[in-house]
Design an enzyme around this catalytic site. Structure first.
Site, PDB file in Angstrom:
ATOM      1  N   GLU A 138      -7.058   4.820   7.839  1.00 31.34           N
ATOM      2  CA  GLU A 138      -6.863   6.235   7.472  1.00 31.34           C
ATOM      3  C   GLU A 138      -8.101   6.785   6.783  1.00 31.34           C
ATOM      4  O   GLU A 138      -8.438   7.968   6.933  1.00 31.34           O
ATOM      5  CB  GLU A 138      -5.596   6.372   6.599  1.00 31.34           C
ATOM      6  CG  GLU A 138      -4.337   6.165   7.443  1.00 31.34           C
ATOM      7  CD  GLU A 138      -3.149   5.581   6.705  1.00 31.34           C
ATOM      8  OE1 GLU A 138      -3.130   5.589   5.462  1.00 31.34           O
ATOM      9  OE2 GLU A 138      -2.213   5.108   7.399  1.00 31.34           O
ATOM     10  N   SER A 143       3.106  -1.823  10.576  1.00 32.02           N
ATOM     11  CA  SER A 143       4.569  -1.819  10.739  1.00 32.02           C
ATOM     12  C   SER A 143       5.206  -3.173  10.424  1.00 32.02           C
ATOM     13  O   SER A 143       6.139  -3.601  11.105  1.00 32.02           O
ATOM     14  CB  SER A 143       4.951  -1.333  12.137  1.00 32.02           C
ATOM     15  OG  SER A 143       4.531   0.013  12.314  1.00 32.02           O
ATOM     16  N   HIS A 163      -9.785   1.138   5.133  1.00 29.57           N
ATOM     17  CA  HIS A 163      -8.478   1.360   5.775  1.00 29.57           C
ATOM     18  C   HIS A 163      -8.667   2.357   6.915  1.00 29.57           C
ATOM     19  O   HIS A 163      -9.462   3.296   6.809  1.00 29.57           O
ATOM     20  CB  HIS A 163      -7.477   1.898   4.746  1.00 29.57           C
ATOM     21  CG  HIS A 163      -6.070   1.899   5.249  1.00 29.57           C
ATOM     22  ND1 HIS A 163      -5.605   2.866   6.112  1.00 29.57           N
ATOM     23  CD2 HIS A 163      -5.042   1.050   5.043  1.00 29.57           C
ATOM     24  CE1 HIS A 163      -4.341   2.599   6.405  1.00 29.57           C
ATOM     25  NE2 HIS A 163      -3.962   1.508   5.763  1.00 29.57           N
ATOM     26  N   ASN A 208       0.860  -1.190   0.000  1.00 29.74           N
ATOM     27  CA  ASN A 208       0.000   0.000   0.000  1.00 29.74           C
ATOM     28  C   ASN A 208       0.891   1.232   0.000  1.00 29.74           C
ATOM     29  O   ASN A 208       1.472   1.584   1.028  1.00 29.74           O
ATOM     30  CB  ASN A 208      -0.898  -0.024   1.254  1.00 29.74           C
ATOM     31  CG  ASN A 208      -1.741   1.229   1.380  1.00 29.74           C
ATOM     32  OD1 ASN A 208      -1.871   1.996   0.424  1.00 29.74           O
ATOM     33  ND2 ASN A 208      -2.321   1.437   2.553  1.00 29.74           N
ATOM     34  N   GLU A 248      -5.575  -4.839  10.951  1.00 26.22           N
ATOM     35  CA  GLU A 248      -4.558  -3.814  11.129  1.00 26.22           C
ATOM     36  C   GLU A 248      -4.848  -3.038  12.409  1.00 26.22           C
ATOM     37  O   GLU A 248      -5.667  -2.110  12.396  1.00 26.22           O
ATOM     38  CB  GLU A 248      -4.580  -2.839   9.951  1.00 26.22           C
ATOM     39  CG  GLU A 248      -4.346  -3.472   8.611  1.00 26.22           C
ATOM     40  CD  GLU A 248      -3.791  -2.461   7.619  1.00 26.22           C
ATOM     41  OE1 GLU A 248      -2.660  -2.646   7.171  1.00 26.22           O
ATOM     42  OE2 GLU A 248      -4.478  -1.469   7.334  1.00 26.22           O
ATOM     43  N   LYS A 268       0.026   4.247  -0.377  1.00 30.28           N
ATOM     44  CA  LYS A 268      -0.680   5.424   0.167  1.00 30.28           C
ATOM     45  C   LYS A 268      -0.491   6.632  -0.764  1.00 30.28           C
ATOM     46  O   LYS A 268      -0.433   6.454  -1.980  1.00 30.28           O
ATOM     47  CB  LYS A 268      -0.194   5.725   1.587  1.00 30.28           C
ATOM     48  CG  LYS A 268      -0.235   4.489   2.491  1.00 30.28           C
ATOM     49  CD  LYS A 268      -0.109   4.830   3.946  1.00 30.28           C
ATOM     50  CE  LYS A 268       0.064   3.560   4.757  1.00 30.28           C
ATOM     51  NZ  LYS A 268      -0.158   3.745   6.166  1.00 30.28           N
ATOM     52  N   GLY A 284       2.139   2.516  10.830  1.00 30.77           N
ATOM     53  CA  GLY A 284       3.102   3.599  10.644  1.00 30.77           C
ATOM     54  C   GLY A 284       3.797   4.037  11.914  1.00 30.77           C
ATOM     55  O   GLY A 284       4.423   5.097  11.951  1.00 30.77           O
TER      56      GLY A 284
HETATM   57  C1  PEP Z   1      -0.990   0.208   5.975  1.00 36.81           C
HETATM   58  O1  PEP Z   1      -0.879   1.172   5.267  1.00 36.81           O
HETATM   59  O2  PEP Z   1      -1.983  -0.497   5.839  1.00 36.81           O
HETATM   60  C2  PEP Z   1       0.061  -0.099   6.945  1.00 36.81           C
HETATM   61  C3  PEP Z   1      -0.063  -1.177   7.647  1.00 36.81           C
HETATM   62  O3  PEP Z   1       1.108   0.779   7.048  1.00 36.81           O
HETATM   63  P1  PEP Z   1       2.523   0.515   7.778  1.00 36.81           P
HETATM   64  O4  PEP Z   1       3.042  -0.798   7.235  1.00 36.81           O
HETATM   65  O5  PEP Z   1       3.382   1.661   7.393  1.00 36.81           O
HETATM   66  O6  PEP Z   1       2.270   0.421   9.241  1.00 36.81           O
END
Ligand code: PEP
Length: 252
Positions: free
Chosen positions: A97, A213, A95, A9, A167, A11, A173
């Protein structure tokens, strides 16, 4: 055991030339990999160019979002048909975000999941608790609500029609990851839910990804868990070597 799935992803990162460079850097590093499916989710503006760059390779294209209507006066939105036009197979929905900044609540997410399924795209339904919810011991409750409401009104006949990504919001992040054991407990709970909702076989075959992460140094432990079938990777997917190492996790 379903074929593991690793989703990058990106983003809101990468211009068109940068996105093409990134995928071209990635492709030779995963060429030898068998039995792991890989998908990349560039920003909308780079979907077409990245789609061209992966043509003829096993890498799949994913979108980071989608609207639930098929067409109309919805300025700034993207329809499922537009994504199919670009050969997208997957669409990330719900997601955290999107839930946090763009008003995607359970109802909106369910409408998107439903439309994606009807229109032949594979939704990657994201669920996960915030830090506060975890501290109050509400992880299972929150995840259960998001899975059940996200699938409300949808028909899923086969395990390859849907992907769920767990998640934990506090891990996205932040550099903090759930321990493999703690993630496994939530994944196993989600597996039980989808089995009771969609049937034993479909529930067994659905890929449940972990996200938050994920890095080269924690992927092997996560993938050793029974109900972790892959990863949704943000930050570490912006570096081709890191993401390639995640795709080549040990134990595959
Ligand atoms: C994500 O964007 O779904 C995500 C898990 O980001 P990160 O790996 O940076 O934590």
């Amino acid at each position: 055991m379903p074929v593991p799935l690793m989703v990058a992803n990106w983003k809101m990162h990468k211009t068109v030339p940068e996105a093409v460079d990134l995928v071209q850097d990635l492709l030779p590093q995963i060429r030898e990999v068998r039995d792991v499916e890989v998908a990349v989710a560039p920003p909308y503006t780079a979907l077409h160019a990245v789609g061209k760059a992966i043509e003829g390779t096993p890498v799949e294209l994913a979108s980071q979002n989608m609207f639930w209507e098929l067409e109309g006066a919805f300025t700034g939105e993207i329809s499922p048909g537009m994504l199919r036009d670009l050969n997208c197979r997957y669409v990330i929905l719900g997601h955290s975000e999107r839930r946090q900044y763009f008003g995607d609540g359970d109802g909106e997410v369910a409408r998107k999941v439903n439309t994606a399924l009807v229109e032949g795209l594979v939704p990657i339904l994201c669920v996960g608790e915030t830090l506060g919810e975890r501290d109050y011991g509400k992880t299972f409750e929150v995840v259960q609500r998001q899975v059940l409401s996200g699938l409300d009104g949808s028909v899923v006949d086969r395990g390859d029609e849907l992907v769920i990504a767990y998640e934990p919001v506090w891990a996205i992040g932040t550099g903090k990851t759930s321990s493999p054991g703690a993630a496994q407990e939530v994944h196993s709970h989600i597996r039980g839910l989808v089995k009771s909702l969609l049937g034993e076989e479909t529930g067994r075959d659905i890929r449940i990804l972990y996200g938050g992460s994920v890095k080269p140094d924690n992927i092997d432990g996560l993938m050793a868990m029974d109900d972790i079938d892959g990863a949704l990777v943000g930050g570490a997917s912006l570096d081709a070597a890191s993401f390639a190492r995640i795709v080549r996790f040990k134990g595959m």
